[in-house]
Motif scaffolding. Structure first.
Motif, PDB file in Angstrom:
ATOM      1  N   HIS A 123    -112.370 -88.443  -5.705  1.00  0.00           N
ATOM      2  CA  HIS A 123    -113.409 -87.930  -4.812  1.00  0.00           C
ATOM      3  C   HIS A 123    -113.125 -86.502  -4.351  1.00  0.00           C
ATOM      4  O   HIS A 123    -114.042 -85.682  -4.235  1.00  0.00           O
ATOM      5  CB  HIS A 123    -113.538 -88.845  -3.594  1.00  0.00           C
ATOM      6  CG  HIS A 123    -114.623 -88.437  -2.652  1.00  0.00           C
ATOM      7  ND1 HIS A 123    -115.961 -88.560  -2.961  1.00  0.00           N
ATOM      8  CD2 HIS A 123    -114.581 -87.871  -1.418  1.00  0.00           C
ATOM      9  CE1 HIS A 123    -116.693 -88.101  -1.954  1.00  0.00           C
ATOM     10  NE2 HIS A 123    -115.881 -87.683  -1.009  1.00  0.00           N
ATOM     11  N   LEU A 124    -111.864 -86.183  -4.110  1.00  0.00           N
ATOM     12  CA  LEU A 124    -111.530 -84.875  -3.534  1.00  0.00           C
ATOM     13  C   LEU A 124    -111.222 -83.814  -4.588  1.00  0.00           C
ATOM     14  O   LEU A 124    -111.471 -82.624  -4.359  1.00  0.00           O
ATOM     15  CB  LEU A 124    -110.325 -85.013  -2.598  1.00  0.00           C
ATOM     16  CG  LEU A 124    -110.534 -85.907  -1.370  1.00  0.00           C
ATOM     17  CD1 LEU A 124    -109.224 -86.057  -0.605  1.00  0.00           C
ATOM     18  CD2 LEU A 124    -111.619 -85.339  -0.459  1.00  0.00           C
ATOM     19  N   LYS A 125    -110.698 -84.236  -5.727  1.00  0.00           N
ATOM     20  CA  LYS A 125    -110.203 -83.254  -6.696  1.00  0.00           C
ATOM     21  C   LYS A 125    -111.057 -83.109  -7.948  1.00  0.00           C
ATOM     22  O   LYS A 125    -110.964 -82.105  -8.645  1.00  0.00           O
ATOM     23  CB  LYS A 125    -108.770 -83.626  -7.115  1.00  0.00           C
ATOM     24  CG  LYS A 125    -107.764 -83.647  -5.973  1.00  0.00           C
ATOM     25  CD  LYS A 125    -107.620 -82.262  -5.353  1.00  0.00           C
ATOM     26  CE  LYS A 125    -106.565 -82.259  -4.246  1.00  0.00           C
ATOM     27  NZ  LYS A 125    -106.446 -80.931  -3.615  1.00  0.00           N
ATOM     28  N   SER A 126    -111.880 -84.107  -8.243  1.00  0.00           N
ATOM     29  CA  SER A 126    -112.656 -84.038  -9.485  1.00  0.00           C
ATOM     30  C   SER A 126    -113.803 -83.040  -9.343  1.00  0.00           C
ATOM     31  O   SER A 126    -114.467 -82.967  -8.303  1.00  0.00           O
ATOM     32  CB  SER A 126    -113.212 -85.417  -9.838  1.00  0.00           C
ATOM     33  OG  SER A 126    -114.013 -85.336 -10.999  1.00  0.00           O
ATOM     34  N   GLY A 127    -114.023 -82.277 -10.395  1.00  0.00           N
ATOM     35  CA  GLY A 127    -115.130 -81.330 -10.406  1.00  0.00           C
ATOM     36  C   GLY A 127    -116.415 -81.923 -10.965  1.00  0.00           C
ATOM     37  O   GLY A 127    -117.470 -81.293 -10.888  1.00  0.00           O
ATOM     38  N   ARG A 128    -116.348 -83.103 -11.533  1.00  0.00           N
ATOM     39  CA  ARG A 128    -117.526 -83.745 -12.112  1.00  0.00           C
ATOM     40  C   ARG A 128    -118.152 -84.679 -11.098  1.00  0.00           C
ATOM     41  O   ARG A 128    -117.460 -85.470 -10.446  1.00  0.00           O
ATOM     42  CB  ARG A 128    -117.151 -84.519 -13.379  1.00  0.00           C
ATOM     43  CG  ARG A 128    -116.643 -83.623 -14.498  1.00  0.00           C
ATOM     44  CD  ARG A 128    -116.163 -84.439 -15.686  1.00  0.00           C
ATOM     45  NE  ARG A 128    -117.217 -85.302 -16.202  1.00  0.00           N
ATOM     46  CZ  ARG A 128    -117.015 -86.202 -17.161  1.00  0.00           C
ATOM     47  NH1 ARG A 128    -115.808 -86.369 -17.683  1.00  0.00           N
ATOM     48  NH2 ARG A 128    -118.030 -86.958 -17.581  1.00  0.00           N
ATOM     49  N   GLU A 129    -119.476 -84.591 -10.955  1.00  0.00           N
ATOM     50  CA  GLU A 129    -120.172 -85.345  -9.926  1.00  0.00           C
ATOM     51  C   GLU A 129    -120.023 -86.845 -10.119  1.00  0.00           C
ATOM     52  O   GLU A 129    -119.844 -87.597  -9.156  1.00  0.00           O
ATOM     53  CB  GLU A 129    -121.652 -84.954  -9.939  1.00  0.00           C
ATOM     54  CG  GLU A 129    -122.440 -85.456  -8.748  1.00  0.00           C
ATOM     55  CD  GLU A 129    -122.005 -84.787  -7.452  1.00  0.00           C
ATOM     56  OE1 GLU A 129    -122.172 -85.410  -6.389  1.00  0.00           O
ATOM     57  OE2 GLU A 129    -121.491 -83.644  -7.513  1.00  0.00           O
ATOM     58  N   ARG A 130    -120.052 -87.311 -11.365  1.00  0.00           N
ATOM     59  CA  ARG A 130    -119.971 -88.752 -11.609  1.00  0.00           C
ATOM     60  C   ARG A 130    -118.597 -89.301 -11.243  1.00  0.00           C
ATOM     61  O   ARG A 130    -118.477 -90.398 -10.690  1.00  0.00           O
ATOM     62  CB  ARG A 130    -120.289 -89.048 -13.075  1.00  0.00           C
ATOM     63  CG  ARG A 130    -120.312 -90.525 -13.410  1.00  0.00           C
ATOM     64  CD  ARG A 130    -121.060 -90.776 -14.684  1.00  0.00           C
ATOM     65  NE  ARG A 130    -122.491 -90.517 -14.511  1.00  0.00           N
ATOM     66  CZ  ARG A 130    -123.369 -90.577 -15.505  1.00  0.00           C
ATOM     67  NH1 ARG A 130    -122.964 -90.867 -16.720  1.00  0.00           N
ATOM     68  NH2 ARG A 130    -124.642 -90.332 -15.298  1.00  0.00           N
ATOM     69  N   LEU A 131    -117.534 -88.524 -11.528  1.00  0.00           N
ATOM     70  CA  LEU A 131    -116.187 -88.969 -11.159  1.00  0.00           C
ATOM     71  C   LEU A 131    -116.010 -88.954  -9.646  1.00  0.00           C
ATOM     72  O   LEU A 131    -115.317 -89.816  -9.081  1.00  0.00           O
ATOM     73  CB  LEU A 131    -115.132 -88.082 -11.837  1.00  0.00           C
ATOM     74  CG  LEU A 131    -114.991 -88.262 -13.349  1.00  0.00           C
ATOM     75  CD1 LEU A 131    -113.940 -87.300 -13.900  1.00  0.00           C
ATOM     76  CD2 LEU A 131    -114.605 -89.697 -13.687  1.00  0.00           C
TER      77      LEU A 131
END
Length: 564
Positions: free
Chosen positions: A121-129
């Motif tokens: 939630h905090l580090k992923s740049g992809r919206e789905r992740l």
């Protein structure tokens, strides 16, 4: 003081549990919501529709959400009453299995769930992740809330207060049933309500005899939730949750009557009270699946309970403008009326857009006429908006408010254009395909459906933006527009590749496929145009997408004027 502290802690644990359920549901809906629409609209056979509802309820953590989704498809004619009711019954069973899975202690895996969810939630740049991270964090919150709930009961378990309440519920089945129903309805979540009952029984705070009517009542209360939430839908849509309420309510009352006279421990000797309660919940919902083969026969009964003559809601909602001329002397009220009317226009566009992708596979003259009729309402609404904005007091209205009124009027014009695209470019192509027996290739249809799903998601974002008027939602809407443009380019390229391979279905439907791609992209552009004024107002838009020329760059000499 001990009782007050107990009530405070159990309320906090309940709200925390409800927050976790909502967090999981919201994350899954944001990531996969429109795929669920496709899955539901493609369900056909009773077994398949029931399985679809079962899976969706587990993923969405809410049988009520599945019920509302199925009801909306009945309203547009995409799903029949029988199929929708089968989906809802399957969703109730899926919700019961979900309760069983979440009721077991997850202390061993809780840290792993929280760490993985937090990182995504905090580090992923992809919206789905990021949304997947929200789902995992929500599951962690549910597990923490259940432990908190169990811990809150410990100090008062041996006091005089809790045993007295538990003993009363154990002997008064009616009060227990009503308490469970009210609890599920107020929480708007049978999962959260029944998890709380199971947690109290597992700690010994409530005896099994008190937990049984609570769980049966919660089943009845959970069926009330979609009935309440669908109260503004048209009559065909409201029949599905109403039929489910009648079925579940009748069965819940019968089950409560039987179990008041038969000991559950005697039926399953040696089983733990928690296992018995979860088994009862699952068995109760599984028994209702016996009705699935007969769902079509229940439609006439549902139609008598809720007839079209009694509730002609769609035409009323289509014709009922939110603009109030009496609000014109009051700038704030006038602005609110204008925003509500534009939101109504967007809802009509959504109702037009929803069935159009299925019409590309099969359509009727009645379906086309219905969309054209809705487009007339959009045209009338746009004319009314334009007149209303012209009449708004320019002297009393601040400059910023005048500008926003013009922006809303401009957006209303864009929505009218989106409606025209549907009825003038997509509906005629659907009619042409039906008349000439033209069929899109499976790949081409899947590509158009994916774009259609993305547009529906953007319409939902635009509806939120009309209410919230915030920059973050506006940025999400622009990202959604870019995603549709990307899908359009990808589909166009794939279509051309199929043409070069000589695919017969692609060759015959080539013009229709490419025109539908362009039309869908144009609809999405009109829907997303609401975001630009908000982003410009807050300084989040670049003046140009061109790279600025360096100051010391060698510029070409100007072309000298030609001599005549």
């Amino acid at each position: 003081m001990v009782i007050l502290e107990f009530l405070l802690q159990i309320t906090a644990a309940t709200l925390f549990l409800l927050f976790g359920v909502r967090m999981v549901q919201g994350g899954i809906e944001r990531a996969y919501g429109n795929r669920f629409r496709r899955l539901l609209s493609q369900s056909g056979l009773p077994l398949r529709t029931t399985s679809t509802g079962f899976a969706l309820a587990i993923l969405l953590q809410s049988s009520a959400a599945v019920s509302l989704l199925a009801s909306s498809f009945v309203s547009t004619g995409i799903v029949t009453f029988a199929a929708a009711l089968a989906v809802v019954l399957g969703a109730d069973l899926g919700s019961a299995f979900l309760v069983g899975a979440l009721s077991f202690s997850g202390e061993a895996i809780l840290p792993l769930i929280l760490v993985l969810g937090g990182v995504l939630h905090l580090k992923s740049g992809r919206e789905r992740l990021k949304n997947l991270g929200s789902v995992l964090l929500g599951v962690g919150v549910i597990l923490i809330a259940l432990e908190f709930l169990r811990g809150a009961v410990e100090p008062v378990r041996d006091s005089a207060f809790l045993p007295a309440v538990a003993g009363y519920l154990a002997v008064d089945v009616v009060t227990g049933f009503i308490t469970g129903a009210v609890l599920a309805f107020v929480m708007h979540s049978s999962v959260a309500a029944i998890l709380m009952c199971v947690a109290l029984v597992s700690t010994g705070a409530l005896p099994l005899a008190a937990g049984i009517p609570l769980v049966l009542g919660a089943n009845f209360g959970s069926a009330l939730v979609p009935v309440w939430l669908s109260r503004d839908m048209d009559a065909p849509a409201r029949r599905v949750p109403l039929a489910n309420l009648v079925l579940r309510g009748t069965w819940a009352v019968v089950a409560a009557f039987l179990l008041a006279r038969v000991s559950l421990e005697a039926l399953m000797p040696g089983a733990a009270p928690t296992a018995l309660l979860i088994g009862l919940h699952i068995s109760f919902n599984a028994a209702l699946l016996l009705v699935v083969p007969f769902t079509a026969r229940l439609e006439p009964l549902a139609a008598r309970l809720l007839s079209d003559a009694e509730l002609e809601r769609e035409d009323v909602l289509l014709r009922r403008s939110a603009l109030d001329l009496a609000s014109l002397p009051h700038p704030g009220m006038a602005q609110a009326c204008l925003r509500r009317e534009v939101l109504r226009m967007l809802q009509i566009v959504e109702a037009q857009c929803l069935p159009v992708i299925d019409m590309m596979r099969s359509t009727t003259a009645e379906a086309s006429a219905k969309l054209i009729k809705r487009d007339r309402h959009i045209n009338d609404a746009m004319d009314a908006v334009r007149s209303f904005v012209a009449q708004m007091s320019k002297d009393d209205l601040p400059k910023d408010e005048r500008k926003r009124a013009r922006e809303l009027a401009q957006y209303a014009i864009g929505l009218e254009a989106a409606g025209d695209i549907i009825v003038q470019r997509l509906v005629p192509r659907a009619d042409q395909m039906e008349e000439e027996n033209i069929r899109l290739s499976n790949e081409g249809y899947a590509e158009l459906r994916e774009i259609h799903e993305a547009i529906l998601a953007n319409i939902a974002l635009a509806s939120t933006l009309l209410i919230a008027d915030d920059v973050d939602t506006a940025r999400l809407l622009i990202n959604g527009k870019a995603e549709v443009a990307k899908l359009e380019r990808k589909s166009s390229k794939s279509h051309l590749k199929r043409l070069t391979k000589g695919r017969a279905s692609s060759i015959v439907s080539s013009d229709i496929h490419l025109e539908a791609l362009k039309a869908l992209k144009d609809i999405n552009s009109q829907v997303a145009s609401l975001a630009y004024p908000i982003l410009a107002r807050e300084g989040h838009l670049l003046a140009s997408r061109l790279v600025e020329e360096p100051a010391d760059a060698d510029l070409p000499d100007p072309i000298p004027p030609q001599r005549s």
